[in-house]
Design a protein around this motif. Sequence first.
Motif, PDB file in Angstrom:
ATOM      1  N   ALA A 136      11.091   4.304  -5.611  1.00  0.00           N
ATOM      2  CA  ALA A 136      10.515   5.153  -5.002  1.00  0.00           C
ATOM      3  C   ALA A 136       8.948   5.502  -5.763  1.00  0.00           C
ATOM      4  N   MET A 137       8.738   5.334  -7.046  1.00  0.00           N
ATOM      5  CA  MET A 137       7.717   5.410  -7.843  1.00  0.00           C
ATOM      6  C   MET A 137       6.903   4.214  -7.472  1.00  0.00           C
ATOM      7  N   SER A 138       7.491   3.215  -7.517  1.00  0.00           N
ATOM      8  CA  SER A 138       6.543   1.778  -7.191  1.00  0.00           C
ATOM      9  C   SER A 138       5.900   1.831  -5.770  1.00  0.00           C
ATOM     10  N   LEU A 139       6.587   2.280  -4.879  1.00  0.00           N
ATOM     11  CA  LEU A 139       6.256   2.526  -3.383  1.00  0.00           C
ATOM     12  C   LEU A 139       5.113   3.420  -3.275  1.00  0.00           C
ATOM     13  N   TYR A 140       5.517   4.639  -4.014  1.00  0.00           N
ATOM     14  CA  TYR A 140       4.452   5.655  -3.967  1.00  0.00           C
ATOM     15  C   TYR A 140       3.196   5.249  -4.591  1.00  0.00           C
ATOM     16  N   LEU A 141       3.104   4.518  -5.501  1.00  0.00           N
ATOM     17  CA  LEU A 141       2.099   3.929  -6.263  1.00  0.00           C
ATOM     18  C   LEU A 141       1.335   3.135  -5.346  1.00  0.00           C
ATOM     19  N   CYS A 142       2.232   2.143  -4.801  1.00  0.00           N
ATOM     20  CA  CYS A 142       1.500   1.189  -3.822  1.00  0.00           C
ATOM     21  C   CYS A 142       0.744   2.076  -2.846  1.00  0.00           C
ATOM     22  N   SER A 143       1.399   2.984  -2.112  1.00  0.00           N
ATOM     23  CA  SER A 143       0.796   3.433  -0.906  1.00  0.00           C
ATOM     24  C   SER A 143      -0.575   4.046  -1.387  1.00  0.00           C
ATOM     25  N   LYS A 144      -0.726   4.590  -2.846  1.00  0.00           N
ATOM     26  CA  LYS A 144      -2.004   4.958  -3.382  1.00  0.00           C
ATOM     27  C   LYS A 144      -3.145   3.966  -3.839  1.00  0.00           C
ATOM     28  N   ILE A 145      -2.677   2.844  -4.056  1.00  0.00           N
ATOM     29  CA  ILE A 145      -3.530   1.759  -4.771  1.00  0.00           C
ATOM     30  C   ILE A 145      -3.876   0.511  -3.678  1.00  0.00           C
ATOM     31  N   ALA A 146      -3.012   0.329  -2.923  1.00  0.00           N
ATOM     32  CA  ALA A 146      -3.316  -0.554  -1.863  1.00  0.00           C
ATOM     33  C   ALA A 146      -4.708  -0.918  -1.146  1.00  0.00           C
ATOM     34  N   LYS A 147      -5.405   0.226  -0.715  1.00  0.00           N
ATOM     35  CA  LYS A 147      -6.612   0.330  -0.250  1.00  0.00           C
ATOM     36  C   LYS A 147      -7.687  -0.218  -1.201  1.00  0.00           C
ATOM     37  N   PRO A 148      -7.786   0.496  -2.214  1.00  0.00           N
ATOM     38  CA  PRO A 148      -8.563   0.037  -3.376  1.00  0.00           C
ATOM     39  C   PRO A 148      -8.632  -1.524  -3.712  1.00  0.00           C
ATOM     40  N   ILE A 149      -7.392  -1.908  -3.764  1.00  0.00           N
ATOM     41  CA  ILE A 149      -7.020  -3.469  -4.256  1.00  0.00           C
ATOM     42  C   ILE A 149      -7.220  -4.253  -3.127  1.00  0.00           C
ATOM     43  N   THR A 150      -6.630  -4.182  -1.928  1.00  0.00           N
ATOM     44  CA  THR A 150      -6.891  -5.143  -0.975  1.00  0.00           C
ATOM     45  C   THR A 150      -8.045  -4.644   0.103  1.00  0.00           C
ATOM     46  N   GLY A 151      -8.383  -3.633   0.108  1.00  0.00           N
ATOM     47  CA  GLY A 151      -9.635  -3.200   0.928  1.00  0.00           C
ATOM     48  C   GLY A 151      -8.867  -2.946   2.469  1.00  0.00           C
ATOM     49  N   SER A 152      -7.723  -3.089   2.686  1.00  0.00           N
ATOM     50  CA  SER A 152      -6.702  -2.558   3.799  1.00  0.00           C
ATOM     51  C   SER A 152      -5.906  -1.594   3.411  1.00  0.00           C
ATOM     52  N   GLN A 153      -5.535  -0.530   4.414  1.00  0.00           N
ATOM     53  CA  GLN A 153      -4.607   0.413   4.173  1.00  0.00           C
ATOM     54  C   GLN A 153      -3.022   0.004   4.876  1.00  0.00           C
ATOM     55  N   ALA A 154      -3.068  -1.280   5.377  1.00  0.00           N
ATOM     56  CA  ALA A 154      -1.699  -1.918   5.800  1.00  0.00           C
ATOM     57  C   ALA A 154      -0.474  -1.667   5.071  1.00  0.00           C
ATOM     58  N   GLU A 155      -0.757  -2.099   3.881  1.00  0.00           N
ATOM     59  CA  GLU A 155       0.187  -2.243   2.677  1.00  0.00           C
ATOM     60  C   GLU A 155       0.503  -0.981   2.416  1.00  0.00           C
ATOM     61  N   GLY A 156      -0.591  -0.095   2.103  1.00  0.00           N
ATOM     62  CA  GLY A 156      -0.200   1.163   1.663  1.00  0.00           C
ATOM     63  C   GLY A 156       0.469   1.939   2.880  1.00  0.00           C
ATOM     64  N   ASP A 157       0.215   1.847   3.984  1.00  0.00           N
ATOM     65  CA  ASP A 157       1.203   2.396   5.038  1.00  0.00           C
ATOM     66  C   ASP A 157       2.451   1.977   4.824  1.00  0.00           C
ATOM     67  N   SER A 158       2.559   0.671   4.902  1.00  0.00           N
ATOM     68  CA  SER A 158       3.953   0.190   4.804  1.00  0.00           C
ATOM     69  C   SER A 158       4.942   0.653   3.635  1.00  0.00           C
ATOM     70  N   ALA A 159       4.218   0.649   2.581  1.00  0.00           N
ATOM     71  CA  ALA A 159       4.752   1.301   1.476  1.00  0.00           C
ATOM     72  C   ALA A 159       5.420   2.897   1.581  1.00  0.00           C
ATOM     73  N   TRP A 160       4.332   3.623   2.200  1.00  0.00           N
ATOM     74  CA  TRP A 160       4.612   4.922   2.566  1.00  0.00           C
ATOM     75  C   TRP A 160       5.851   4.988   3.326  1.00  0.00           C
ATOM     76  N   GLN A 161       5.847   4.275   4.292  1.00  0.00           N
ATOM     77  CA  GLN A 161       7.315   4.228   5.371  1.00  0.00           C
ATOM     78  C   GLN A 161       8.342   3.940   4.686  1.00  0.00           C
ATOM     79  N   LYS A 162       8.232   2.714   3.827  1.00  0.00           N
ATOM     80  CA  LYS A 162       9.465   2.520   3.125  1.00  0.00           C
ATOM     81  C   LYS A 162       9.835   3.535   2.083  1.00  0.00           C
ATOM     82  N   LEU A 163       8.883   4.328   1.325  1.00  0.00           N
ATOM     83  CA  LEU A 163       8.944   5.416   0.722  1.00  0.00           C
ATOM     84  C   LEU A 163       9.711   6.644   1.416  1.00  0.00           C
TER      85      LEU A 163
END
Length: 187
Positions: free
Chosen positions: A127-154
């Motif tokens: 859960a911590m990995s997913l939550y972190l991913c949801s927060k750092i995905a956009k700054p790293i990838t430039g897209s919120q898609a990975e972050g939103d996916s991680a949030w849904q999985k969380l």
Amino acid sequence: MTINQTSICNEALSLCGAESIDSLDDSTENARRCANIYPQTRLSLIRMHPWSCCVKRVILSPVTTHPSFGYANTFPLPKDFVRLISAGTKNFDIENRHILANSNSIELIYVYDNNNEQTWDALLAEAMSLYLCSKIAKPITGSQAEGDSAWQKLQMLLKQARAINGQERPSQTFYGDDEASLIGVRY
């Protein structure tokens, strides 16, 4: 594999498709991102759910200062307190990192800030990995898609954790040991 801050952050970075780190002290941008948000993200996630690996029991004694009105005693909360599970009394309030109650002691069951990842449940680490991913995905990838996916999985993972908690803990009544007065009226 040993669970620690770096392994959890590397899982989050992997979910984003980013390069892994050797330590949170690295001079890389990914390490700085993770180091900056890790402590607050951990506290938030631990507060979201009463993870069994983050639960403590303690008996609190009152301090000499008393509330101005409403309650007889003031009990300071432990420094590592994150969330209340039970105060062992029905009539109480939490104000300014204190429990106010009329009892002489508090049998406190609470969620604490467990910052020793080696003691964490596997679901909490994931859960911590997913939550972190949801927060750092956009700054790293430039897209919120990975972050939103991680949030849904969380969110799905938290539902699973609640179900598992329900299976591992005995059932609890809503009205305590005494039969509720309205239920007794029906018969």
